[in-house]
Design an enzyme around this catalytic site. Sequence first.
Site, PDB file in Angstrom:
ATOM      1  N   GLY A  31       0.800  -1.221   0.000  1.00 59.15           N
ATOM      2  CA  GLY A  31       0.000   0.000   0.000  1.00 59.15           C
ATOM      3  C   GLY A  31       0.831   1.268   0.000  1.00 59.15           C
ATOM      4  O   GLY A  31       2.027   1.235  -0.282  1.00 59.15           O
ATOM      5  N   HIS A  34       2.260   4.361  -5.143  1.00 59.92           N
ATOM      6  CA  HIS A  34       2.882   5.421  -5.954  1.00 59.92           C
ATOM      7  C   HIS A  34       2.986   4.916  -7.397  1.00 59.92           C
ATOM      8  O   HIS A  34       2.548   3.797  -7.701  1.00 59.92           O
ATOM      9  CB  HIS A  34       4.238   5.805  -5.365  1.00 59.92           C
ATOM     10  CG  HIS A  34       5.145   4.633  -5.134  1.00 59.92           C
ATOM     11  ND1 HIS A  34       5.686   3.895  -6.157  1.00 59.92           N
ATOM     12  CD2 HIS A  34       5.578   4.039  -3.982  1.00 59.92           C
ATOM     13  CE1 HIS A  34       6.433   2.925  -5.664  1.00 59.92           C
ATOM     14  NE2 HIS A  34       6.377   2.981  -4.341  1.00 59.92           N
ATOM     15  N   GLY A  36       5.310   3.665  -9.074  1.00 61.37           N
ATOM     16  CA  GLY A  36       5.972   2.362  -9.244  1.00 61.37           C
ATOM     17  C   GLY A  36       4.942   1.239  -9.183  1.00 61.37           C
ATOM     18  O   GLY A  36       4.881   0.370 -10.058  1.00 61.37           O
ATOM     19  N   HIS A  37       4.090   1.283  -8.153  1.00 58.68           N
ATOM     20  CA  HIS A  37       3.022   0.283  -8.032  1.00 58.68           C
ATOM     21  C   HIS A  37       2.069   0.375  -9.238  1.00 58.68           C
ATOM     22  O   HIS A  37       1.641  -0.637  -9.778  1.00 58.68           O
ATOM     23  CB  HIS A  37       2.188   0.532  -6.771  1.00 58.68           C
ATOM     24  CG  HIS A  37       2.940   0.438  -5.483  1.00 58.68           C
ATOM     25  ND1 HIS A  37       3.158   1.533  -4.673  1.00 58.68           N
ATOM     26  CD2 HIS A  37       3.522  -0.609  -4.856  1.00 58.68           C
ATOM     27  CE1 HIS A  37       3.824   1.154  -3.590  1.00 58.68           C
ATOM     28  NE2 HIS A  37       4.066  -0.131  -3.684  1.00 58.68           N
ATOM     29  N   GLN A  61       7.653  -9.784   7.718  1.00 59.73           N
ATOM     30  CA  GLN A  61       8.865  -9.388   6.993  1.00 59.73           C
ATOM     31  C   GLN A  61       9.593  -8.196   7.614  1.00 59.73           C
ATOM     32  O   GLN A  61      10.576  -7.720   7.066  1.00 59.73           O
ATOM     33  CB  GLN A  61       8.554  -9.151   5.519  1.00 59.73           C
ATOM     34  CG  GLN A  61       7.758  -7.898   5.230  1.00 59.73           C
ATOM     35  CD  GLN A  61       7.275  -7.869   3.802  1.00 59.73           C
ATOM     36  OE1 GLN A  61       6.461  -8.687   3.379  1.00 59.73           O
ATOM     37  NE2 GLN A  61       7.778  -6.919   3.022  1.00 59.73           N
ATOM     38  N   GLN A 148      11.616  -4.180 -10.262  1.00 59.03           N
ATOM     39  CA  GLN A 148      13.081  -4.335 -10.224  1.00 59.03           C
ATOM     40  C   GLN A 148      13.676  -3.513  -9.077  1.00 59.03           C
ATOM     41  O   GLN A 148      14.797  -3.736  -8.652  1.00 59.03           O
ATOM     42  CB  GLN A 148      13.656  -3.894 -11.582  1.00 59.03           C
ATOM     43  CG  GLN A 148      15.167  -3.887 -11.697  1.00 59.03           C
ATOM     44  CD  GLN A 148      15.794  -5.271 -11.544  1.00 59.03           C
ATOM     45  OE1 GLN A 148      15.116  -6.294 -11.691  1.00 59.03           O
ATOM     46  NE2 GLN A 148      17.075  -5.303 -11.244  1.00 59.03           N
ATOM     47  N   LYS A 149      12.895  -2.556  -8.562  1.00 61.29           N
ATOM     48  CA  LYS A 149      13.335  -1.749  -7.417  1.00 61.29           C
ATOM     49  C   LYS A 149      13.837  -2.652  -6.283  1.00 61.29           C
ATOM     50  O   LYS A 149      14.832  -2.370  -5.644  1.00 61.29           O
ATOM     51  CB  LYS A 149      12.146  -0.895  -6.949  1.00 61.29           C
ATOM     52  CG  LYS A 149      12.230  -0.356  -5.553  1.00 61.29           C
ATOM     53  CD  LYS A 149      12.960   0.936  -5.550  1.00 61.29           C
ATOM     54  CE  LYS A 149      13.281   1.481  -4.191  1.00 61.29           C
ATOM     55  NZ  LYS A 149      12.440   1.101  -3.096  1.00 61.29           N
ATOM     56  N   SER A 185       9.339   5.206  -3.753  1.00 58.58           N
ATOM     57  CA  SER A 185       9.193   4.272  -2.645  1.00 58.58           C
ATOM     58  C   SER A 185       8.208   4.868  -1.650  1.00 58.58           C
ATOM     59  O   SER A 185       8.177   6.087  -1.454  1.00 58.58           O
ATOM     60  CB  SER A 185      10.548   4.093  -1.957  1.00 58.58           C
ATOM     61  OG  SER A 185      10.375   3.500  -0.690  1.00 58.58           O
TER      62      SER A 185
HETATM   63  P1  AMP Z   1       5.909  -2.556  -1.736  1.00 56.73           P
HETATM   64  O1  AMP Z   1       4.551  -1.962  -1.579  1.00 56.73           O
HETATM   65  O2  AMP Z   1       7.023  -1.611  -1.401  1.00 56.73           O
HETATM   66  O3  AMP Z   1       6.033  -3.908  -1.077  1.00 56.73           O
HETATM   67  O4  AMP Z   1       6.095  -2.824  -3.296  1.00 56.73           O
HETATM   68  C1  AMP Z   1       5.180  -3.602  -4.022  1.00 56.73           C
HETATM   69  C2  AMP Z   1       5.743  -3.878  -5.405  1.00 56.73           C
HETATM   70  O5  AMP Z   1       5.999  -2.649  -6.066  1.00 56.73           O
HETATM   71  C3  AMP Z   1       7.103  -4.629  -5.338  1.00 56.73           C
HETATM   72  O6  AMP Z   1       7.136  -5.599  -6.372  1.00 56.73           O
HETATM   73  C4  AMP Z   1       8.089  -3.519  -5.579  1.00 56.73           C
HETATM   74  O7  AMP Z   1       9.300  -3.965  -6.158  1.00 56.73           O
HETATM   75  C5  AMP Z   1       7.317  -2.641  -6.558  1.00 56.73           C
HETATM   76  N1  AMP Z   1       7.882  -1.280  -6.557  1.00 56.73           N
HETATM   77  C6  AMP Z   1       8.137  -0.493  -5.484  1.00 56.73           C
HETATM   78  N2  AMP Z   1       8.710   0.668  -5.852  1.00 56.73           N
HETATM   79  C7  AMP Z   1       8.839   0.611  -7.200  1.00 56.73           C
HETATM   80  C8  AMP Z   1       9.371   1.493  -8.178  1.00 56.73           C
HETATM   81  N3  AMP Z   1       9.880   2.687  -7.857  1.00 56.73           N
HETATM   82  N4  AMP Z   1       9.327   1.108  -9.470  1.00 56.73           N
HETATM   83  C9  AMP Z   1       8.804  -0.099  -9.825  1.00 56.73           C
HETATM   84  N5  AMP Z   1       8.293  -0.979  -8.951  1.00 56.73           N
HETATM   85  C10 AMP Z   1       8.304  -0.638  -7.651  1.00 56.73           C
END
Ligand code: AMP
Length: 284
Positions: A31, A34, A36-37, A61, A148-149, A185
């Site tokens: 959640g 942004h 990226g998601h 985690q 890939q982040k 992020s």
């Molecule tokens: P998180 O909510 O941080 O657990 O991220 C969920 C998914 O979004 C994971 O597969 C992350 O690698 C991906 N993600 C997070 N930040 C980015 C970003 N800046 N660009 C691309 N994917 C992202």
Amino acid sequence: MKIIHSAAEMQEIARQLKIQSKIIGFVPTMGYLHKGHLSLMSRSVKDCDVTVVSIYVNPMQFGPKEDFKKYPRDIKTDLKLCRQQNVDYVFIPKDAQIYPKGYMTEVQVKGITDSLCGKFRPGHFTGVCTIVSKLFNIVKADIAYFGQKDAQQALVIKKMVKDLHMSLKIKVLPIIREPDGLAMSSRNAYLDDKQRQDAVLLSQALKKAKQLIEQKQRKTAKIIFQMKRLLSQSEFATIEYIAIVDADHLSEIKQLKAKTKVLIVLAVYMGRVRLIDNILVKVD
Ligand code: AMP
């Protein structure tokens, strides 16, 4: 768009979708969404018949001294963004359902979890693999999308899927960045103005490393030295690790060889905020 809180209900919906031969795309997230998601969601919506997004801050985690309790959360905005992306289902489970009393099972990938983030966050990847396996079983995904982040996470998940004969595909999509280069992020929200300004040094250090490789520098110690020098410009930066590793197995490289693909990875604290970033480089 349907919002589902019950694992049993999500599983039943997925079962029905399977009967109808629908391709289920899945984007697991914690959640505070942004761009990226959103890039993962938009790709899933494009590729698949149905897209499921999960929003769950997985306590397993996080280490005891990490930011589980204060991890940023904003479900209302997240749901708005999911709706805008034409997501079909948002799965928001409760801790009590995911880890009920008497819960005993963990999923552990060995070896590639010992280095980099795994070394500094013991148990982190076991938490990630456990929740991701559970979500895969609930959502019955055909394709799951990762960024890939979190390069090490993507490799660990791929290994788990292969080793456990899970019948879904993992797609890893590029890092989405702010205009100045900072990788997006959810944790960027913790940065104060000065730290935010200095945070650009992470991607600059990665770019610098890429340039040095293009200029035929082959000694990784020299490249890492230059990266550290750049990062030392910030009074807030504390380096957790910088490494140049094999892009498939994450083994550390001392001397770069022609025709190889390497991953330059780093984790840096800006004040108390832990940021990670990486870049893939082809060595000519
Ligand atoms: P998180 O909510 O941080 O657990 O991220 C969920 C998914 O979004 C994971 O597969 C992350 O690698 C991906 N993600 C997070 N930040 C980015 C970003 N800046 N660009 C691309 N994917 C992202």
